[in-house]
Design a protein around this motif. Sequence first.
Motif, short mmCIF file in Angstrom:
data_model
loop_
_atom_site.label_atom_id
_atom_site.label_comp_id
_atom_site.label_asym_id
_atom_site.label_seq_id
_atom_site.Cartn_x
_atom_site.Cartn_y
_atom_site.Cartn_z
N ALA A 170 47.22 44.22 36.75
CA ALA A 170 47.81 43.78 35.64
C ALA A 170 46.84 43.25 34.72
O ALA A 170 47.07 43.54 33.08
N VAL A 171 45.93 42.61 35.01
CA VAL A 171 45.47 42.25 34.19
C VAL A 171 44.39 43.26 33.40
O VAL A 171 43.79 43.74 32.34
N SER A 172 43.91 43.85 34.29
CA SER A 172 43.29 44.96 34.49
C SER A 172 43.71 46.23 33.24
O SER A 172 42.76 46.30 32.52
N ARG A 173 44.95 46.39 33.38
CA ARG A 173 46.07 47.34 32.77
C ARG A 173 45.52 46.62 31.54
O ARG A 173 45.59 47.46 30.56
N SER A 174 45.67 45.76 31.00
CA SER A 174 45.77 44.60 29.55
C SER A 174 44.51 44.84 28.86
O SER A 174 44.16 44.78 27.62
N GLU A 175 43.28 44.88 29.37
CA GLU A 175 41.83 44.39 29.48
C GLU A 175 41.51 46.10 28.74
O GLU A 175 40.98 46.28 27.85
N GLY B 237 42.69 49.62 37.30
CA GLY B 237 43.30 49.99 35.87
C GLY B 237 43.22 51.09 35.67
O GLY B 237 43.85 51.67 34.61
N ASP C 257 37.96 45.98 37.66
CA ASP C 257 38.52 46.40 36.72
C ASP C 257 38.94 47.90 37.22
O ASP C 257 40.21 49.16 36.54
N GLY D 293 43.76 48.90 28.78
CA GLY D 293 44.41 49.36 28.47
C GLY D 293 45.06 50.94 29.02
O GLY D 293 44.10 51.35 29.73
#
Length: 370
Positions: A218-223, A244, A241, A225
Motif C-alpha cells: 500500500a505504501v509503495s503503491r501510493s509513492e 509496488g 518499494d 504510483g
Amino acid sequence: MSEQTGTDLKDFVDKHAQTSHLRVEKDLGGGFFRLRPGEAQRRQAQQDIRSVEDAVIELLRNSRDAGASNIYLATNTEDAFRHILVIDDGSGVPKGHQKVIFEPYVTSKLDTMTTDTWGVHGRGMALYSIAENADDACVVNSNTDLGCAIAVKCYTKKLTEKRDQSTFPDFYVNEDKELVVRGPKNILRTACEFAVESRKTCNVYIGSPVEIAATLYAVSRSETGVSAVFNEPDEKTKIVDLLGFSSDVHDFKKYAAEIGISLSKRTARRIMDGDIKPQQSLLERIAKSGVSGSNASEFNISDVTKVHHAKPKKAKIKLEDSDKESLIAAVKQEFPNVAEKYYLNGDIDPKLTIKNNKISISFEVSESDN
C-alpha cells in the motif's frame, strides 16, 4: 597436505577449543585472569541480549540510526522459534559488508554514538550480540542507500520472550505530560515505546509477515504510483518499494521473497485485491486505542516530554471460599505422592492465606511412621 604455520594452528585451536586456559590471555594470580578479547566479546554479547524483546529493540535502534524514516517489523512464531524481520528505508549495507556487520566492533558510526532510553548505541556490538544469541541472523536484502531487510530466528527455549505477545499496551498522560506505558513487556510494548521515543525521526509499523507485506504494498503503491506496474525495479529501487512494481501474483511472490517474506499465490492475490488491510503506524494505533489521564483530552504526541515505563500493577486477589477449598483439596490429594518419596507423612492440613497480593498454602510435615 599443505603446511600450517604456527599462527594458523593457534587461530584454529583458539576458535574450536573450549578449555579454560584457551579463554585466558593471562593468569594474574589470586584467582584473577585477563580474558582473551574473543571470550570477553562473547560474554558481553550474552549480557547484552537476554530476551527476544532485547533483540527487537536493538534491531529497531539499528534501523533508526541508519537514517530510516519508516521501519517495518514483521514477526511470527513457528513451533518454538520466533521469526523477526525488520525492513527499513535507511542507508543500507553494501553487498560486501553484509556478513561482516555481525562481527564484534563493526560499526558505521565512527564519529557518532546514540544515547537513548536503552543506553549507548554505536559500539558495534548490537548485531554481533544478536547473532551470538539467536539461532540465525542475516541480511536478506540491502545495498547502499536502498534500505535494509534483516531476518533473525530465535529459539525461544534458549532466548526467551514474554508469554503474552498479543496484548497491546495501555497509555495515559500524567500531570508532567509524561506518557505512561503499562502492560506486559512484550514485543508490541517494546515497539510502541520505541515508536514514541523515536517519533521525531521515524514511523514504526508492526504485524505478521502477511500484514507487513500488505502495508509495504500500500505504501509503495501510493509513492511510486500505478505506473510502476508497467516497469521493472532497477539498481536504484529501494527495497521498501519493490512490492509496488508487482503487476501480478507471480511478481508479488517474487518481490516479497526478495525482502524475506514467503507468501502463497492465494495470499498475494488477497493482498493485491485489498482483502488484507495494511497496518497503521504504531503512533496512529496508540492514538486510536486511546490515552487516558487528566490531560488525555488535550493529548498530542508531540507534547510528550518523556515516556515513563510504569511497573506492572499488582493484582488485587480475593478468592471465593469454593476456590480456596478447591486449591486446598488439590494439595491434599497430590502431596501423599510426594511424601512417599521423602518418607514423610502424607496426612496434612493445608492452610491458605492471602497477604500482600500473594497466595500462600502452608502445612506442617512430619516423618512417616512406616
